[in-house]
Write an enzyme that holds these catalytic residues in place. Structure first.
Site, PDB file in Angstrom:
ATOM      1  N   SER A 251      -3.487   2.093  -9.383  1.00  0.00           N
ATOM      2  CA  SER A 251      -4.423   3.218  -9.491  1.00  0.00           C
ATOM      3  C   SER A 251      -4.851   3.301 -10.694  1.00  0.00           C
ATOM      4  CB  SER A 251      -3.315   4.510  -9.278  1.00  0.00           C
ATOM      5  OG  SER A 251      -4.166   5.724  -9.397  1.00  0.00           O
TER       6      SER A 251
ATOM      7  N   ILE B 117     -10.328   9.083  -4.119  1.00  0.00           N
ATOM      8  CA  ILE B 117     -10.666   8.604  -2.852  1.00  0.00           C
ATOM      9  C   ILE B 117     -10.106   9.557  -1.711  1.00  0.00           C
ATOM     10  CG2 ILE B 117     -10.247   6.830  -0.909  1.00  0.00           C
ATOM     11  CD1 ILE B 117     -11.198   5.646  -3.735  1.00  0.00           C
TER      12      ILE B 117
ATOM     13  N   TYR C 121       4.603   9.117 -11.469  1.00  0.00           N
ATOM     14  CA  TYR C 121       3.472   8.416 -10.872  1.00  0.00           C
ATOM     15  C   TYR C 121       2.700   7.529 -11.676  1.00  0.00           C
ATOM     16  CZ  TYR C 121      -0.641   7.667  -7.932  1.00  0.00           C
ATOM     17  OH  TYR C 121      -1.795   7.026  -7.197  1.00  0.00           O
TER      18      TYR C 121
ATOM     19  N   ALA D 157       3.648   6.283 -14.837  1.00  0.00           N
ATOM     20  CA  ALA D 157       4.439   5.088 -15.042  1.00  0.00           C
ATOM     21  C   ALA D 157       4.633   4.192 -13.943  1.00  0.00           C
ATOM     22  CB  ALA D 157       5.664   5.891 -15.391  1.00  0.00           C
ATOM     23  N   ALA D 158       4.754   4.546 -12.893  1.00  0.00           N
ATOM     24  CA  ALA D 158       4.988   3.506 -11.598  1.00  0.00           C
ATOM     25  C   ALA D 158       3.652   2.711 -11.400  1.00  0.00           C
ATOM     26  CB  ALA D 158       5.399   4.286 -10.532  1.00  0.00           C
ATOM     27  N   LYS D 159       2.420   3.348 -11.435  1.00  0.00           N
ATOM     28  CA  LYS D 159       1.189   2.875 -11.142  1.00  0.00           C
ATOM     29  C   LYS D 159       0.905   1.856 -12.331  1.00  0.00           C
ATOM     30  CE  LYS D 159       0.228   3.893  -7.013  1.00  0.00           C
ATOM     31  NZ  LYS D 159       0.348   3.018  -5.927  1.00  0.00           N
TER      32      LYS D 159
ATOM     33  N   ASN E  43       1.021  -1.198   0.108  1.00  0.00           N
ATOM     34  CA  ASN E  43      -0.040   0.044  -0.109  1.00  0.00           C
ATOM     35  C   ASN E  43       0.925   1.213  -0.033  1.00  0.00           C
ATOM     36  OD1 ASN E  43      -2.374   1.272   0.212  1.00  0.00           O
ATOM     37  ND2 ASN E  43      -2.519   1.578   2.171  1.00  0.00           N
TER      38      ASN E  43
END
Length: 180
Positions: free
Chosen positions: A69, A116, A83, A85-87, A5
């Site tokens: 995500s 969220i 972000y 690219a990472a997700k 997480n």
């Protein structure tokens, strides 16, 4: 059970800024911000999974749930390419690990939240959540319910899936029609 997480970004959080807080030129991300986003959002999931996979495999049972995500896997916004690219990488890592670990009884899946409402949500993020088809941002408990399902024995035949929890936000092709 392992739930990866770790991860973070917010719209306009300045994550693309250098250590002195100076943002790179429009549309560009510097090397430090890129590595920070990849390490925070993808490398941590890889390292934790690599650490527990042998134990789970030896036991013949395990659950790994990665937090992906909708950002990067099916959508994006400008200003944080690292972000996204990472997700997207988390989704790929989930599928690859699922193929490798399923024969040993380890199910690997991911949850891809949309907007969220959390304590760190910005006003624009909350407004984006209010613009979803359900008319509000999601709650951490709604995401946790999906994580709980994936971690449970009831999900023993779910393997390599990315479950989207976004209030229907990714469904709407023509938002202008609803806005009018």
């Amino acid at each position: 059970i392992l739930v990866n997480n770790a991860g973070m970004t917010t719209v306009g959080d300045g994550d693309g800024a250098d250590e002195a807080g100076v943002a790179p030129a429009e549309g560009r991300i510097d090397d430090v911000a890129w590595r920070r986003a990849i390490d925070r959002n993808l490398t941590t999931a890889f390292n934790m999974s690599r650490a527990v996979a042998p134990v789970m495999s030896a036991a013949g049972y395990g659950r790994i749930v990665n937090m992906a995500s909708v950002s990067g896997t099916s959508m994006a916004y400008s200003g944080d390419a690292g972000y996204h690219a990472a997700k997207a990488g988390v989704a790929g890592l989930t599928r690859a690990m699922a193929l490798e670990l399923a024969p040993a009884g380890v199910c690997v899946n991911a949850v891809a939240p949309g907007w969220i409402a959390t304590g760190s949500s910005t006003a624009p993020e909350l407004a984006a959540g209010a613009a979803t088809p359900v008319g509000r941002p999601g709650t951490p408990s709604e995401v946790a319910a999906v994580v709980g399902l994936l971690a449970s024995p009831a999900a023993s035949y779910l393997c390599g899936q990315v479950i989207v929890v976004d209030g229907g936000n990714g469904l709407e092709e023509n938002r202008a029609l609803r806005a009018s």
